[in-house]
Design an enzyme around this catalytic site. Structure first.
Site, mmCIF file in Angstrom:
data_model
loop_
_atom_site.group_PDB
_atom_site.id
_atom_site.type_symbol
_atom_site.label_atom_id
_atom_site.label_comp_id
_atom_site.label_asym_id
_atom_site.label_seq_id
_atom_site.Cartn_x
_atom_site.Cartn_y
_atom_site.Cartn_z
ATOM 1 N N GLU A 83 10.946 -7.076 -9.242
ATOM 2 C CA GLU A 83 10.218 -5.853 -9.584
ATOM 3 C C GLU A 83 11.111 -4.937 -10.413
ATOM 4 O O GLU A 83 11.871 -4.129 -9.848
ATOM 5 C CB GLU A 83 9.812 -5.100 -8.305
ATOM 6 C CG GLU A 83 8.796 -5.805 -7.458
ATOM 7 C CD GLU A 83 7.926 -4.805 -6.701
ATOM 8 O OE1 GLU A 83 6.702 -4.945 -6.756
ATOM 9 O OE2 GLU A 83 8.468 -3.870 -6.087
ATOM 10 N N SER A 98 3.226 -2.819 -11.939
ATOM 11 C CA SER A 98 2.051 -2.612 -12.803
ATOM 12 C C SER A 98 1.175 -3.862 -12.950
ATOM 13 O O SER A 98 0.607 -4.092 -14.024
ATOM 14 C CB SER A 98 2.461 -2.097 -14.194
ATOM 15 O OG SER A 98 3.017 -0.809 -14.099
ATOM 16 N N TRP A 110 0.801 -1.233 0.000
ATOM 17 C CA TRP A 110 0.000 0.000 0.000
ATOM 18 C C TRP A 110 0.828 1.274 0.000
ATOM 19 O O TRP A 110 0.284 2.367 -0.073
ATOM 20 C CB TRP A 110 -0.944 0.000 1.210
ATOM 21 C CG TRP A 110 -2.142 -0.860 1.023
ATOM 22 C CD1 TRP A 110 -2.419 -1.679 -0.039
ATOM 23 C CD2 TRP A 110 -3.260 -0.987 1.914
ATOM 24 N NE1 TRP A 110 -3.617 -2.301 0.140
ATOM 25 C CE2 TRP A 110 -4.157 -1.895 1.334
ATOM 26 C CE3 TRP A 110 -3.569 -0.423 3.148
ATOM 27 C CZ2 TRP A 110 -5.360 -2.246 1.947
ATOM 28 C CZ3 TRP A 110 -4.763 -0.771 3.769
ATOM 29 C CH2 TRP A 110 -5.649 -1.675 3.162
ATOM 30 N N LYS A 111 2.135 1.146 0.172
ATOM 31 C CA LYS A 111 3.011 2.333 0.197
ATOM 32 C C LYS A 111 2.487 3.330 1.245
ATOM 33 O O LYS A 111 2.025 2.899 2.302
ATOM 34 C CB LYS A 111 3.110 2.937 -1.205
ATOM 35 C CG LYS A 111 3.406 1.840 -2.245
ATOM 36 C CD LYS A 111 3.758 2.324 -3.599
ATOM 37 C CE LYS A 111 4.026 1.117 -4.481
ATOM 38 N NZ LYS A 111 4.661 1.444 -5.738
ATOM 39 N N GLY A 118 4.860 1.676 -10.494
ATOM 40 C CA GLY A 118 4.260 2.963 -10.158
ATOM 41 C C GLY A 118 3.705 3.741 -11.336
ATOM 42 O O GLY A 118 3.618 3.237 -12.454
ATOM 43 N N GLY A 173 0.990 -2.897 -6.143
ATOM 44 C CA GLY A 173 0.880 -1.564 -5.551
ATOM 45 C C GLY A 173 -0.506 -0.979 -5.780
ATOM 46 O O GLY A 173 -1.452 -1.276 -5.046
ATOM 47 N N HIS A 219 12.628 -2.557 -1.242
ATOM 48 C CA HIS A 219 11.785 -2.044 -2.324
ATOM 49 C C HIS A 219 12.524 -0.910 -3.039
ATOM 50 O O HIS A 219 13.247 -0.143 -2.406
ATOM 51 C CB HIS A 219 10.452 -1.538 -1.754
ATOM 52 C CG HIS A 219 9.462 -1.231 -2.823
ATOM 53 N ND1 HIS A 219 9.501 -0.063 -3.551
ATOM 54 C CD2 HIS A 219 8.428 -1.958 -3.322
ATOM 55 C CE1 HIS A 219 8.517 -0.085 -4.442
ATOM 56 N NE2 HIS A 219 7.861 -1.227 -4.329
HETATM 57 P P1 PGA Z 1 2.572 -0.899 -8.792
HETATM 58 O O1 PGA Z 1 3.625 -1.010 -7.588
HETATM 59 O O2 PGA Z 1 1.779 -2.163 -8.800
HETATM 60 O O3 PGA Z 1 1.733 0.308 -8.460
HETATM 61 O O4 PGA Z 1 3.381 -0.715 -10.052
HETATM 62 C C1 PGA Z 1 4.270 -2.228 -7.323
HETATM 63 C C2 PGA Z 1 5.217 -2.088 -6.165
HETATM 64 O O5 PGA Z 1 5.786 -1.011 -5.973
HETATM 65 O O6 PGA Z 1 5.410 -3.050 -5.399
#
Ligand code: PGA
Length: 253
Positions: free
Chosen positions: A164, A212, A8-9, A170, A232, A94
């Site tokens: 990743e 993504s 969830w950041k 993002g 994310g 991350h």
């Molecule tokens: P995202 O992020 O799915 O929004 O690209 C993935 C992550 O940062 O783990």
């Protein structure tokens, strides 16, 4: 087991919104786990104690943890404290934390401390960009080795690796990698893990894909053999996360 992990950041803005998402996901978790799909949510640490429910199949994790169990480190959160709340996982290394200055050596120290605290580590690796002659493979293998420097072989059951690629993460992403990209990278990650921990142990470490992932492409990574997904943006939309979990359950017969 397939792992569907929401990162969830620093979202959402309020605890009430966080609770709403969890309330939608929690009822799906029991059946999912019975069918071999483990949903995990990694919210901002400040929300953890309010979200973790006792005796539910939905599991939780932190997004970072200190390399120390306790100490005079203002603002830090220790892996021991995460574990004491009932968190089972922690994301380490991350790319957004690496962009803040976290080095491979720092990640390696955190991984050792997290394993000691009994947490499952979701260790993130991935190249910044792709070159046409494949140097990014060496970049990722080196990053993995350096991020696991001195990690005890006996704790390898605490490891999960999330591939990743930074260019796929993002709102600035140029798009997701393909399932084929993940498959190729997985072969390299497996080989590197086998070198570090032996074939048997290296083979059992789950390899996740992140970057993504959405409702349209999630299943294609799982179908191609990914052991899970680190998600994310889509994990903050309860309906999308629920659909991804639902599809994983349907296809994991
Ligand atoms: P995202 O992020 O799915 O929004 O690209 C993935 C992550 O940062 O783990």
């Amino acid at each position: 087991m397939k792992y569907i992990v929401g990162n969830w950041k620093m979202y959402p803005r309020s605890f009430a919104e966080a609770k709403e998402i969890v309330t939608e996901i929690r009822p799906l978790a029991r059946k999912a786990v019975q069918k071999g799909v483990q949903p995990v949510i990694c919210p901002p640490a400040i929300f953890l104690s309010g979200l973790i429910g006792s005796g539910t199949a939905l599991q939780f994790g932190g997004q970072n943890a200190s390399a120390y169990g306790e100490g005079a480190f203002t603002g830090e959160i220790s892996p021991v404290q995460l574990a004491s709340l009932g968190a089972k996982y922690v994301i380490l290394g991350h790319s957004e934390r690496r962009a803040l200055g976290e080095t491979d050596a720092m990640v390696a120290a955190k991984a050792i401390a997290a394993a000691k605290a009994g947490l499952m580590i979701i260790l993130c690796v991935g190249e910044r960009e792709r070159d046409s002659d494949g140097r990014y493979f060496a970049e990722v293998a080196n990053q993995l080795r350096a991020s696991l420097e001195d990690f005890p072989e006996s704790k390898s059951v605490h490891l999960m690796i999330a591939y990743e690629p930074v260019w796929a993460i993002g709102t600035e992403a140029t798009g997701a990698a393909t399932p084929r990209d993940h498959e190729e990278m997985s072969m390299l990650l497996r080989r590197t893990l086998s070198e570090l921990f032996g074939k048997q142990k290296g083979f059992h470490i789950p390899l996740l894909y992140g970057g993504s992932v959405d409702t349209k492409n999630a299943q294609s990574f799982l179908d191609a053999g990914a052991d899970g997904l680190l998600i994310g943006r889509a994990s903050l939309r309860a309906k999308d996360l629920a659909l991804i979990i639902h599809n994983a359950v349907q296809n994991n017969a």
